[in-house]
Design a protein around this motif. Sequence first.
Motif, PDB file in Angstrom:
ATOM      1  N   ASP A  46       3.935  -0.338 -21.835  1.00  0.00           N
ATOM      2  CA  ASP A  46       2.861  -1.324 -21.928  1.00  0.00           C
ATOM      3  C   ASP A  46       1.851  -0.823 -22.948  1.00  0.00           C
ATOM      4  N   TYR A  47       1.577  -1.647 -23.961  1.00  0.00           N
ATOM      5  CA  TYR A  47       0.603  -1.295 -24.994  1.00  0.00           C
ATOM      6  C   TYR A  47      -0.767  -1.847 -24.626  1.00  0.00           C
ATOM      7  N   SER A  48      -1.790  -1.073 -24.935  1.00  0.00           N
ATOM      8  CA  SER A  48      -3.166  -1.541 -24.742  1.00  0.00           C
ATOM      9  C   SER A  48      -4.043  -0.837 -25.766  1.00  0.00           C
ATOM     10  N   PRO A  49      -5.189  -1.432 -26.113  1.00  0.00           N
ATOM     11  CA  PRO A  49      -6.090  -0.746 -27.055  1.00  0.00           C
ATOM     12  C   PRO A  49      -6.624   0.534 -26.417  1.00  0.00           C
ATOM     13  N   CYS A  50      -6.821   1.539 -27.221  1.00  0.00           N
ATOM     14  CA  CYS A  50      -7.390   2.801 -26.749  1.00  0.00           C
ATOM     15  C   CYS A  50      -8.911   2.645 -26.716  1.00  0.00           C
ATOM     16  N   LEU A  51      -9.520   2.937 -25.591  1.00  0.00           N
ATOM     17  CA  LEU A  51     -10.939   2.634 -25.407  1.00  0.00           C
ATOM     18  C   LEU A  51     -11.879   3.797 -25.729  1.00  0.00           C
ATOM     19  N   PHE A  52     -11.345   4.941 -26.161  1.00  0.00           N
ATOM     20  CA  PHE A  52     -12.217   6.047 -26.546  1.00  0.00           C
ATOM     21  C   PHE A  52     -12.984   5.658 -27.809  1.00  0.00           C
ATOM     22  N   PRO A  53     -14.284   5.941 -27.879  1.00  0.00           N
ATOM     23  CA  PRO A  53     -15.055   5.534 -29.064  1.00  0.00           C
ATOM     24  C   PRO A  53     -14.591   6.194 -30.356  1.00  0.00           C
ATOM     25  N   ALA A  55     -11.504   6.777 -31.092  1.00  0.00           N
ATOM     26  CA  ALA A  55     -10.110   6.408 -31.352  1.00  0.00           C
ATOM     27  C   ALA A  55      -9.980   4.993 -31.894  1.00  0.00           C
ATOM     28  N   ARG A  56     -10.806   4.627 -32.845  1.00  0.00           N
ATOM     29  CA  ARG A  56     -10.736   3.291 -33.427  1.00  0.00           C
ATOM     30  C   ARG A  56      -9.394   3.114 -34.135  1.00  0.00           C
ATOM     31  N   GLY A  57      -8.663   2.053 -33.792  1.00  0.00           N
ATOM     32  CA  GLY A  57      -7.358   1.804 -34.398  1.00  0.00           C
ATOM     33  C   GLY A  57      -6.203   2.427 -33.632  1.00  0.00           C
ATOM     34  N   PHE A  58      -6.504   3.275 -32.656  1.00  0.00           N
ATOM     35  CA  PHE A  58      -5.443   3.855 -31.828  1.00  0.00           C
ATOM     36  C   PHE A  58      -4.916   2.801 -30.864  1.00  0.00           C
ATOM     37  N   GLN A  59      -3.687   2.996 -30.426  1.00  0.00           N
ATOM     38  CA  GLN A  59      -3.126   2.170 -29.375  1.00  0.00           C
ATOM     39  C   GLN A  59      -2.589   3.108 -28.297  1.00  0.00           C
ATOM     40  N   LYS A  60      -2.668   2.666 -27.059  1.00  0.00           N
ATOM     41  CA  LYS A  60      -2.204   3.470 -25.927  1.00  0.00           C
ATOM     42  C   LYS A  60      -0.930   2.833 -25.383  1.00  0.00           C
ATOM     43  N   ALA A  61       0.117   3.632 -25.235  1.00  0.00           N
ATOM     44  CA  ALA A  61       1.374   3.153 -24.653  1.00  0.00           C
ATOM     45  C   ALA A  61       1.586   3.878 -23.329  1.00  0.00           C
ATOM     46  N   THR A  62       1.521   3.131 -22.243  1.00  0.00           N
ATOM     47  CA  THR A  62       1.759   3.707 -20.916  1.00  0.00           C
ATOM     48  C   THR A  62       3.239   3.571 -20.600  1.00  0.00           C
ATOM     49  N   VAL A  63       3.891   4.687 -20.280  1.00  0.00           N
ATOM     50  CA  VAL A  63       5.342   4.714 -20.036  1.00  0.00           C
ATOM     51  C   VAL A  63       5.579   4.813 -18.530  1.00  0.00           C
ATOM     52  N   THR A  64       6.346   3.851 -18.010  1.00  0.00           N
ATOM     53  CA  THR A  64       6.621   3.768 -16.580  1.00  0.00           C
ATOM     54  C   THR A  64       8.119   3.690 -16.347  1.00  0.00           C
ATOM     55  N   ASP A  65       8.595   4.342 -15.288  1.00  0.00           N
ATOM     56  CA  ASP A  65       9.995   4.199 -14.881  1.00  0.00           C
ATOM     57  C   ASP A  65      10.150   2.787 -14.324  1.00  0.00           C
ATOM     58  N   ALA A  66      10.985   1.972 -14.971  1.00  0.00           N
ATOM     59  CA  ALA A  66      11.105   0.560 -14.592  1.00  0.00           C
ATOM     60  C   ALA A  66      11.662   0.396 -13.186  1.00  0.00           C
ATOM     61  N   GLN A  67      12.504   1.320 -12.739  1.00  0.00           N
ATOM     62  CA  GLN A  67      13.125   1.189 -11.426  1.00  0.00           C
ATOM     63  C   GLN A  67      12.172   1.565 -10.296  1.00  0.00           C
ATOM     64  N   SER A  68      11.494   2.694 -10.440  1.00  0.00           N
ATOM     65  CA  SER A  68      10.627   3.169  -9.354  1.00  0.00           C
ATOM     66  C   SER A  68       9.180   2.701  -9.495  1.00  0.00           C
ATOM     67  N   GLY A  69       8.773   2.321 -10.709  1.00  0.00           N
ATOM     68  CA  GLY A  69       7.393   1.927 -10.948  1.00  0.00           C
ATOM     69  C   GLY A  69       6.442   3.104 -11.119  1.00  0.00           C
ATOM     70  N   VAL A  70       6.979   4.317 -11.175  1.00  0.00           N
ATOM     71  CA  VAL A  70       6.157   5.521 -11.314  1.00  0.00           C
ATOM     72  C   VAL A  70       5.741   5.688 -12.771  1.00  0.00           C
ATOM     73  N   GLU A  71       4.443   5.900 -12.989  1.00  0.00           N
ATOM     74  CA  GLU A  71       3.960   6.158 -14.342  1.00  0.00           C
ATOM     75  C   GLU A  71       4.362   7.573 -14.754  1.00  0.00           C
ATOM     76  N   LEU A  72       5.059   7.676 -15.887  1.00  0.00           N
ATOM     77  CA  LEU A  72       5.573   8.967 -16.341  1.00  0.00           C
ATOM     78  C   LEU A  72       4.622   9.675 -17.291  1.00  0.00           C
ATOM     79  N   GLY A  73       3.888   8.924 -18.097  1.00  0.00           N
ATOM     80  CA  GLY A  73       2.988   9.550 -19.057  1.00  0.00           C
ATOM     81  C   GLY A  73       2.410   8.538 -20.024  1.00  0.00           C
ATOM     82  N   ILE A  74       1.687   9.067 -20.991  1.00  0.00           N
ATOM     83  CA  ILE A  74       0.984   8.226 -21.967  1.00  0.00           C
ATOM     84  C   ILE A  74       1.322   8.706 -23.373  1.00  0.00           C
TER      85      ILE A  74
END
Length: 199
Positions: A46-53, A55-74
Amino acid sequence: SVWEMEYRFSEARETAASHKPPQFTLAQVLEGLQRLSMDIFGLKIDYSPCLFPWARGFQKATVTDAQSGVELGIIYLDLLARRTKQAQSCHFTIRGSRTMKTTNLVYNLVDQPQAPISLINSTIHNPAHVSWAETKTIMHEFGHALHNVCSASQFQANSGTRYSFEVAEVPGMFTERLLDIPDIARIYFASHSTISNQA
């Protein structure tokens, strides 16, 4: 022989020069990575804008295990060129995986995994026209980032890309070489994208 090898390399260079590779938008590249990760690895991104001041222009990608729904990292994406930014593409492991001892609600010590964080750095000048070489580079660095995010280890020194060079390069080479398969480029990257080009 050496002469045969040089002949084959020059032949390959001529063939490559005569073939014009496709160009994508940055949005198509990001969406292609999103769909590939789901279909091959079972990972939801899931992509979202990075909200750190800072980090202008950065994007945040949250990686989740699709089967378990556990967030693995960023994975943080700093893909666009800036005036003061050094022109290079690379992957940084900001935080590796490890097991931490924490206290739960009844004050018992429990093992809790630390979620890894990665950063992909690149210098794309025009997000509306990402070259074939830039796309392959992003694919390569994305492989390293997925390796870091998916590695679950007890000790941080053993996580992610902290292996010998030969082993650490395998995930990057794998994801990069996927783009050489014509159907992968056509199915995953050449479609219309719903993601903003201003990643």
